[in-house]
Design a protein around this motif. Structure first.
Motif, PDB file in Angstrom:
ATOM      1  N   SER A 311      -8.730 -16.193 115.293  1.00  0.00           N
ATOM      2  CA  SER A 311      -8.471 -16.070 116.843  1.00  0.00           C
ATOM      3  C   SER A 311      -7.667 -17.297 117.278  1.00  0.00           C
ATOM      4  N   LYS A 312      -7.912 -18.527 116.526  1.00  0.00           N
ATOM      5  CA  LYS A 312      -7.211 -19.647 116.906  1.00  0.00           C
ATOM      6  C   LYS A 312      -5.973 -20.097 115.967  1.00  0.00           C
ATOM      7  N   ALA A 321      -3.237 -10.511 114.485  1.00  0.00           N
ATOM      8  CA  ALA A 321      -4.431 -11.014 114.925  1.00  0.00           C
ATOM      9  C   ALA A 321      -5.558  -9.818 114.490  1.00  0.00           C
ATOM     10  N   GLU A 325      -8.593 -10.167 112.175  1.00  0.00           N
ATOM     11  CA  GLU A 325      -9.989  -9.918 112.457  1.00  0.00           C
ATOM     12  C   GLU A 325     -10.897  -8.797 111.540  1.00  0.00           C
TER      13      GLU A 325
END
Length: 613
Positions: A311-312, A321, A325
């Motif tokens: 996420s960063k 993303a 994930e």
């Protein structure tokens, strides 16, 4: 050795000890004069050996053995000379040939696995060294510098320019110790790992680095007395594994694809992946299960880079993303199935630890598919499976499966659990201790024969038939490392014992080529190899493979029966090797002999003829 004129002071020496010294001292006097280092400059170590070695005392003795069967006879008329291969084969890797690889499916990296040539396609010529080839720098300088002439490929210096992997300066490559995932350097990265993994206590000794690049992680771990088995495929990044070995760091060509890794179960203290591009969540978690198989109970798995903390970082990684994930979700799911305990996640680094025995996580693994139990580690060319390898059984719930960990170097000579538990048929604690004493004696004899062994001249050493690893244990030194090879046809599989001792090794069939680049070993030890393979494959093919992986001016020590070595010597006399036969250290009546050999220096384009001297 006595100084000239002091012969009378050596009357107490046995005739055999004098004979062994005489039998090869002048041979290695010449070897010392041959050694080249840096950029062709004289090797100071070899010069020192030359100055300190006086062969004139016993120069009138016969260099050959004193035991029959015509070993000392002139057989030069029967010698077949091997010609140099074409220059296009300078970096030939027979079982990882690029042209052959492209004929295989790309799915699951099948085309990057071992695909060896059939017998009719094997080369029967000598692989040349590139023009300008020189002996690598001694360790630890070799960690940071590699002569350009030895691996003249600049593509990585361009492709990885901003990642601090490798730089080209003048006529050397420089390795600053950086990596894609550790821009501040390997030392800083390893220090962060050491806050979780006990890298400073000797408890973690053996590591597996998957997708190693130029092996800077393994190179810098050596400062902590941790030795890594690094591997990477032969792919579009030219010479990654070749660079690693030129640096003096253990590495092989390999990939996580469809075939099990050539290492025993419960072997490594730690496994590591830093942006290694392995799809850990794919194929039902099969790759994570294979890492679990080779990890010792209580071992650590380090994963840094995508998808950790996605996420960063997903924007800098330039990946969706959602994709990242899902990738991390699958990794976490399979880690839980494997019953690994997550010990750390910070930044882009995550560390898990394998539980110490099956009972400590029985309730969590109810959905796991367990592999069928086997009594051995017969993994050579076996298909990888999406199943979990059972832990060794324990007698009490708080015991570590496979035995309690011991720090290094204490574990080098301690009785391995595989032996004390009776898991290796025919090997007891008593025979193990006897083996240690025997190889200490053998290695002492080798060091009298070849005074360069302790000098730092030999960094990358291979034991082609390692048995219990006692040859490597007797050599133990920060100046060198040993690749312990367990032949797949060996009577006893003791590679697990070798790992318990804090050494590294690999399964291999010597009827095929080894997974390495040419000129990557300084010294090769072949104990009983040719007796073992006597009816399995052509000894010429094995010797040509030894020539391929041996550096110019590298040495070989053969130990075998006299009649076997006689045949070996006839072959290698046509291979640009110089040889000398000496007796067993226990005397001339012992049928086992020692053949020492040195590969001559020659490079591509030279019209050198082979020698029968």
């Amino acid at each position: 050795m006595a100084k000239k004129g002091n012969l009378g002071e050596n009357k107490s020496r046995s005739p055999m000890s004098l004979f062994i010294i005489a039998g090869v001292c002048c041979f290695f006097y010449i070897l010392g004069a041959w050694q080249r280092s840096g950029f062709g400059k004289g090797d100071r170590i070899a010069d020192l050996v030359n100055r300190q070695t006086d062969c004139s005392i016993l120069s009138n003795l016969n260099y050959e053995t004193h035991h029959g069967n015509g070993i000392g006879m002139d057989d030069s008329k029967e010698i077949s000379e091997f010609k140099p291969c074409s220059d296009e084969y300078i970096d030939y890797t027979p079982c990882h040939d690029q042209n052959r690889a492209m004929k295989f499916p790309r799915e699951n990296m099948t085309y990057r696995e071992r695909h060896c040539p059939p017998a009719e396609e094997k080369l029967h010529c000598l692989v040349p060294a590139p023009v300008g080839y020189v002996t690598p720098f001694p360790w630890p300088k070799s960690r940071d510098y590699v002569p350009f002439a030895n691996a003249p490929y600049k593509s990585l210096t361009v492709e990885k320019a901003v990642q601090n992997w490798i730089q080209f300066e003048g006529n050397v490559f420089k390795f600053p110790g950086g990596g894609t995932q550790f821009p501040e350097g390997a030392d800083a990265y390893i220090s962060e790992l050491a806050t979780v993994v006990p890298l400073d206590s000797g408890m973690v000794r053996t590591a597996l680095d998957t997708g190693c690049g130029v092996a800077s992680w393994g190179a810098y771990l050596l400062k902590k007395n941790v030795i890594a088995m690094s591997f990477a495929p032969r792919d579009s990044h030219e010479a990654q594994v070749q660079f690693a070995l030129e640096r003096g760091v253990p590495a092989v060509i390999g990939v996580l694809g469809t075939i099990k890794l050539p290492y025993p179960s419960n072997a490594f203290d730690m496994a590591h992946c830093s942006r290694c591009l392995i799809p850990w969540g794919a194929n039902g978690g099969m790759y994570m299960m294979e890492v679990d198989r080779v990890l010792r109970p209580g071992g650590y798995w380090v994963l840094s880079g995508p998808p950790i903390n996605w996420s960063k970082s997903f924007k800098s990684w330039k990946r969706p993303a959602q994709e990242l994930e899902e990738e991390q979700r699958k990794i976490e799911e399979y880690a839980k199935l494997l019953c690994w305990e997550k010990k750390h996640e910070s930044g882009e680094i995550a560390i898990w630890r394998k539980r110490k025995n099956n009972d400590s996580c029985r309730n969590q693994a109810t959905q796991a598919i367990m592999c069928e139990t086997t009594k051995d580690d017969s993994v050579w060319n076996k298909k990888m499976e999406a199943c979990i390898t059972p832990y060794p059984e324990v007698s009490e719930l708080d015991k570590v499966a496979g035995g309690e960990w011991q720090p290094y170097p204490e574990r080098l000579k301690a009785i391995p659990f595989r032996i004390s538990s009776g898991s290796v048929p025919g090997v007891s604690a008593e025979t193990y201790q006897k083996d240690i004493r025997l190889w200490k004696k053998h290695v002492s004899a080798y060091k009298r024969i070849n005074k360069l062994i302790d000098s730092g001249r030999y960094r990358n050493i291979m034991d082609m038939n390692a048995d219990l690893g006692s040859f490597a244990a007797a050599l133990d030194s920060p100046k060198l490392w040993v690749m312990n090879v367990m032949p797949t046809i060996a009577e006893k599989d003791t590679l697990g014992v070798i790992y318990e001792r804090g050494l590294i090794g690999i399964y291999h069939d010597w009827c095929e080529a080894f997974s390495t680049y040419p000129r990557t070993y300084d010294l090769i030890h072949a104990n009983g190899v040719f007796s073992l393979y006597k009816s399995k494959c052509d000894p010429t093919d094995i010797l040509l493979e030894m020539d391929r992986i041996l550096r110019p001016e590298g040495a070989v020590i053969f130990r075998d029966q006299e009649d076997v070595l006689f045949k070996v010597r006839k072959i290698v006399r046509g291979m640009r090797w110089n040889t000398k036969m000496v007796d067993h250290e226990d005397g001339p009546l012992v049928s086992e002999k020692i053949l020492v050999a040195v590969k001559k220096y020659w490079v591509a384009g030279e019209n050198n003829t082979t020698s029968s001297q």
